[in-house]
Write a protein that holds these residues in place. Structure first.
Motif, PDB file in Angstrom:
ATOM      1  N   LYS A  10       0.888  -1.167   0.000  1.00 51.84           N
ATOM      2  CA  LYS A  10       0.000   0.000   0.000  1.00 51.84           C
ATOM      3  C   LYS A  10       0.919   1.207   0.000  1.00 51.84           C
ATOM      4  CE  LYS A  10      -3.556   2.391   2.695  1.00 51.84           C
ATOM      5  NZ  LYS A  10      -4.329   2.366   3.958  1.00 51.84           N
ATOM      6  N   ILE A  11       0.817   2.008  -1.057  1.00 54.10           N
ATOM      7  CA  ILE A  11       1.698   3.163  -1.189  1.00 54.10           C
ATOM      8  C   ILE A  11       0.858   4.396  -1.492  1.00 54.10           C
ATOM      9  CG2 ILE A  11       2.167   2.667  -3.637  1.00 54.10           C
ATOM     10  CD1 ILE A  11       5.054   3.754  -3.108  1.00 54.10           C
ATOM     11  N   GLU A  12       1.217   5.489  -0.833  1.00 57.09           N
ATOM     12  CA  GLU A  12       0.518   6.760  -1.030  1.00 57.09           C
ATOM     13  C   GLU A  12       1.412   7.671  -1.857  1.00 57.09           C
ATOM     14  OE1 GLU A  12      -1.751   6.669   3.274  1.00 57.09           O
ATOM     15  OE2 GLU A  12       0.302   7.472   3.155  1.00 57.09           O
ATOM     16  N   LEU A  13       0.832   8.310  -2.861  1.00 58.83           N
ATOM     17  CA  LEU A  13       1.580   9.211  -3.726  1.00 58.83           C
ATOM     18  C   LEU A  13       1.073  10.638  -3.564  1.00 58.83           C
ATOM     19  CD1 LEU A  13       1.801   7.023  -6.935  1.00 58.83           C
ATOM     20  CD2 LEU A  13       3.621   7.530  -5.320  1.00 58.83           C
ATOM     21  N   PHE A  14       2.028  11.560  -3.478  1.00 59.29           N
ATOM     22  CA  PHE A  14       1.732  12.973  -3.257  1.00 59.29           C
ATOM     23  C   PHE A  14       2.376  13.803  -4.353  1.00 59.29           C
ATOM     24  CE2 PHE A  14       1.924  10.688   0.690  1.00 59.29           C
ATOM     25  CZ  PHE A  14       0.820  11.121   1.399  1.00 59.29           C
ATOM     26  N   TYR A  59      -2.954   9.752  -4.884  1.00 58.38           N
ATOM     27  CA  TYR A  59      -3.337   8.344  -5.045  1.00 58.38           C
ATOM     28  C   TYR A  59      -3.000   7.532  -3.800  1.00 58.38           C
ATOM     29  CZ  TYR A  59      -3.269   9.322 -10.099  1.00 58.38           C
ATOM     30  OH  TYR A  59      -3.482   9.846 -11.342  1.00 58.38           O
ATOM     31  N   THR A  60      -3.821   6.549  -3.531  1.00 61.90           N
ATOM     32  CA  THR A  60      -3.471   5.445  -2.645  1.00 61.90           C
ATOM     33  C   THR A  60      -3.547   4.205  -3.525  1.00 61.90           C
ATOM     34  OG1 THR A  60      -4.344   6.512  -0.667  1.00 61.90           O
ATOM     35  CG2 THR A  60      -4.076   4.119  -0.588  1.00 61.90           C
ATOM     36  N   ASP A  61      -2.404   3.561  -3.699  1.00 59.95           N
ATOM     37  CA  ASP A  61      -2.298   2.420  -4.602  1.00 59.95           C
ATOM     38  C   ASP A  61      -2.048   1.139  -3.820  1.00 59.95           C
ATOM     39  OD1 ASP A  61      -2.501   4.126  -6.815  1.00 59.95           O
ATOM     40  OD2 ASP A  61      -0.336   4.458  -6.835  1.00 59.95           O
ATOM     41  N   TYR A  62      -2.615   0.072  -4.332  1.00 61.91           N
ATOM     42  CA  TYR A  62      -2.392  -1.268  -3.793  1.00 61.91           C
ATOM     43  C   TYR A  62      -1.745  -2.082  -4.901  1.00 61.91           C
ATOM     44  CZ  TYR A  62      -5.520   0.266  -0.122  1.00 61.91           C
ATOM     45  OH  TYR A  62      -6.096   0.967   0.908  1.00 61.91           O
ATOM     46  N   LEU A  63      -0.484  -2.409  -4.714  1.00 64.94           N
ATOM     47  CA  LEU A  63       0.268  -3.166  -5.706  1.00 64.94           C
ATOM     48  C   LEU A  63       0.432  -4.603  -5.223  1.00 64.94           C
ATOM     49  CD1 LEU A  63       3.125  -0.567  -6.340  1.00 64.94           C
ATOM     50  CD2 LEU A  63       1.019  -0.860  -7.660  1.00 64.94           C
ATOM     51  N   SER A  64       0.142  -5.553  -6.102  1.00 67.15           N
ATOM     52  CA  SER A  64       0.361  -6.966  -5.803  1.00 67.15           C
ATOM     53  C   SER A  64       1.617  -7.413  -6.536  1.00 67.15           C
ATOM     54  CB  SER A  64      -0.827  -7.813  -6.267  1.00 67.15           C
ATOM     55  OG  SER A  64      -1.984  -7.471  -5.540  1.00 67.15           O
ATOM     56  N   LEU A  65       2.455  -8.150  -5.828  1.00 68.63           N
ATOM     57  CA  LEU A  65       3.703  -8.632  -6.403  1.00 68.63           C
ATOM     58  C   LEU A  65       3.836 -10.131  -6.193  1.00 68.63           C
ATOM     59  CD1 LEU A  65       4.337  -5.691  -4.844  1.00 68.63           C
ATOM     60  CD2 LEU A  65       6.513  -6.056  -5.985  1.00 68.63           C
ATOM     61  N   LEU A  66       4.549 -10.772  -7.117  1.00 70.18           N
ATOM     62  CA  LEU A  66       4.897 -12.180  -6.986  1.00 70.18           C
ATOM     63  C   LEU A  66       6.392 -12.322  -7.231  1.00 70.18           C
ATOM     64  CD1 LEU A  66       1.986 -13.865  -8.972  1.00 70.18           C
ATOM     65  CD2 LEU A  66       2.325 -13.885  -6.491  1.00 70.18           C
ATOM     66  N   LYS A  67       6.990 -13.299  -6.560  1.00 64.59           N
ATOM     67  CA  LYS A  67       8.412 -13.567  -6.774  1.00 64.59           C
ATOM     68  C   LYS A  67       8.538 -14.741  -7.729  1.00 64.59           C
ATOM     69  CE  LYS A  67      12.843 -14.000  -4.554  1.00 64.59           C
ATOM     70  NZ  LYS A  67      13.555 -14.075  -3.278  1.00 64.59           N
ATOM     71  N   ASP A  98      11.193 -16.913 -10.627  1.00 60.37           N
ATOM     72  CA  ASP A  98      12.581 -17.388 -10.624  1.00 60.37           C
ATOM     73  C   ASP A  98      13.546 -16.240 -10.869  1.00 60.37           C
ATOM     74  OD1 ASP A  98      11.694 -19.975 -10.176  1.00 60.37           O
ATOM     75  OD2 ASP A  98      11.838 -20.568 -12.287  1.00 60.37           O
ATOM     76  N   SER A  99      13.122 -15.251 -11.670  1.00 60.04           N
ATOM     77  CA  SER A  99      13.965 -14.098 -12.001  1.00 60.04           C
ATOM     78  C   SER A  99      13.905 -12.986 -10.960  1.00 60.04           C
ATOM     79  CB  SER A  99      13.551 -13.540 -13.364  1.00 60.04           C
ATOM     80  OG  SER A  99      12.194 -13.118 -13.328  1.00 60.04           O
ATOM     81  N   GLY A 100      13.000 -13.101  -9.978  1.00 61.73           N
ATOM     82  CA  GLY A 100      12.888 -12.080  -8.940  1.00 61.73           C
ATOM     83  C   GLY A 100      11.470 -11.543  -8.823  1.00 61.73           C
ATOM     84  N   TRP A 101      11.321 -10.497  -8.014  1.00 60.94           N
ATOM     85  CA  TRP A 101      10.016  -9.886  -7.766  1.00 60.94           C
ATOM     86  C   TRP A 101       9.546  -9.116  -8.984  1.00 60.94           C
ATOM     87  CZ3 TRP A 101       7.099 -11.081  -3.715  1.00 60.94           C
ATOM     88  CH2 TRP A 101       7.713 -11.607  -2.586  1.00 60.94           C
ATOM     89  N   ARG A 102       8.226  -9.181  -9.244  1.00 63.35           N
ATOM     90  CA  ARG A 102       7.599  -8.404 -10.312  1.00 63.35           C
ATOM     91  C   ARG A 102       6.237  -7.918  -9.814  1.00 63.35           C
ATOM     92  NH1 ARG A 102       9.269 -10.392 -15.498  1.00 63.35           N
ATOM     93  NH2 ARG A 102       8.421  -8.496 -16.405  1.00 63.35           N
ATOM     94  N   ILE A 103       5.853  -6.733 -10.230  1.00 63.14           N
ATOM     95  CA  ILE A 103       4.539  -6.188  -9.903  1.00 63.14           C
ATOM     96  C   ILE A 103       3.548  -6.803 -10.895  1.00 63.14           C
ATOM     97  CG2 ILE A 103       3.160  -4.093  -9.623  1.00 63.14           C
ATOM     98  CD1 ILE A 103       5.908  -2.578  -9.331  1.00 63.14           C
ATOM     99  N   VAL A 104       2.468  -7.397 -10.384  1.00 68.56           N
ATOM    100  CA  VAL A 104       1.540  -8.116 -11.257  1.00 68.56           C
ATOM    101  C   VAL A 104       0.168  -7.461 -11.378  1.00 68.56           C
ATOM    102  CG1 VAL A 104       2.725 -10.327 -10.942  1.00 68.56           C
ATOM    103  CG2 VAL A 104       0.820  -9.728  -9.428  1.00 68.56           C
ATOM    104  N   ALA A 105      -0.202  -6.581 -10.449  1.00 67.42           N
ATOM    105  CA  ALA A 105      -1.522  -5.944 -10.515  1.00 67.42           C
ATOM    106  C   ALA A 105      -1.548  -4.694  -9.648  1.00 67.42           C
ATOM    107  CB  ALA A 105      -2.609  -6.909 -10.051  1.00 67.42           C
ATOM    108  N   LYS A 106      -2.474  -3.801 -10.006  1.00 71.24           N
ATOM    109  CA  LYS A 106      -2.668  -2.581  -9.222  1.00 71.24           C
ATOM    110  C   LYS A 106      -4.149  -2.248  -9.182  1.00 71.24           C
ATOM    111  CE  LYS A 106      -2.223   2.403  -9.722  1.00 71.24           C
ATOM    112  NZ  LYS A 106      -1.528   3.518 -10.362  1.00 71.24           N
ATOM    113  N   VAL A 107      -4.627  -1.889  -8.001  1.00 72.60           N
ATOM    114  CA  VAL A 107      -5.909  -1.219  -7.831  1.00 72.60           C
ATOM    115  C   VAL A 107      -5.590   0.053  -7.048  1.00 72.60           C
ATOM    116  CG1 VAL A 107      -7.328  -3.297  -7.987  1.00 72.60           C
ATOM    117  CG2 VAL A 107      -6.551  -2.497  -5.749  1.00 72.60           C
ATOM    118  N   TYR A 108      -6.436   1.055  -7.154  1.00 78.24           N
ATOM    119  CA  TYR A 108      -6.075   2.338  -6.557  1.00 78.24           C
ATOM    120  C   TYR A 108      -7.326   3.156  -6.201  1.00 78.24           C
ATOM    121  CZ  TYR A 108      -7.315   4.431 -11.005  1.00 78.24           C
ATOM    122  OH  TYR A 108      -8.005   4.838 -12.123  1.00 78.24           O
ATOM    123  N   HIS A 109      -7.062   4.177  -5.420  1.00 82.46           N
ATOM    124  CA  HIS A 109      -8.061   5.188  -5.149  1.00 82.46           C
ATOM    125  C   HIS A 109      -7.424   6.543  -5.462  1.00 82.46           C
ATOM    126  CE1 HIS A 109     -11.244   7.498  -3.325  1.00 82.46           C
ATOM    127  NE2 HIS A 109     -10.327   8.164  -2.652  1.00 82.46           N
TER     128      HIS A 109
END
Length: 154
Positions: free
Chosen positions: A120-124, A131-139, A141-152
């Motif tokens: 959960k990250i807030e942007l100013f 924005y208040t963003d909710y980023l989903s990540l998965l790890k 074999d190559s490392g972490w990647r952002i896979v989805a975002k929902v926001y307000h």
């Protein structure tokens, strides 16, 4: 004599448990820092401050999308369209030194469990909470990647 063995066994179990707990906490901290670093590079700087489409393409999974409601349907904004738009914007009249283009952030929450994470990250912008963003990540074999975002949007 038996009592001494029991005491030694209990002390050994406490030591092993304590070591395992410390090791787990250390792994959790490392994973949390990896996730935060990726979000800063690919998202905060990639999509906003530096307009670095290449960093976005590396940090976001190719199946990533921003999900938002459209009536009762779900609208999906894919990473390819977003990153291409960021690259186009940077090649235009973008002034990186302008305060309008400076985005501040606050990690409100970073939760990592194994190979899954939620940020959960807030942007100013210009002192205003945009924005208040909710980023989903998965790890992977190559490392972490952002896979989805929902926001307000505030």
């Amino acid at each position: 004599m038996k009592k001494n063995y029991v005491i030694i066994l209990v002390v050994a179990l406490i030591a092993v448990t304590s070591f395992a707990f410390t090791l787990k906490k250390s792994e959790d901290r490392a994973a949390t820092e990896e996730v935060k670093s990726l979000v800063l590079k690919a998202y905060v700087n990639g999509a906003f401050n530096a307009l670095d489409a290449d960093a976005m393409r590396k940090g976001f999974h190719e199946d990533f999308a921003i999900y938002s409601p459209k009536g009762e349907a779900i609208s999906k904004y894919p990473i390819k369209v977003w990153a291409d738009g960021v690259a186009k914007r940077k090649s235009g009249n973008y002034d990186a030194k302008s305060s309008k283009n400076k985005w501040d952030h606050n990690f409100a929450n970073v939760d990592v469990t194994g190979n899954a994470a939620q940020v959960k990250i807030e942007l100013f912008n210009q002192g205003k909470h945009v924005y208040t963003d909710y980023l989903s990540l998965l790890k992977f074999d190559s490392g972490w990647r952002i896979v989805a975002k929902v926001y307000h949007q505030h």
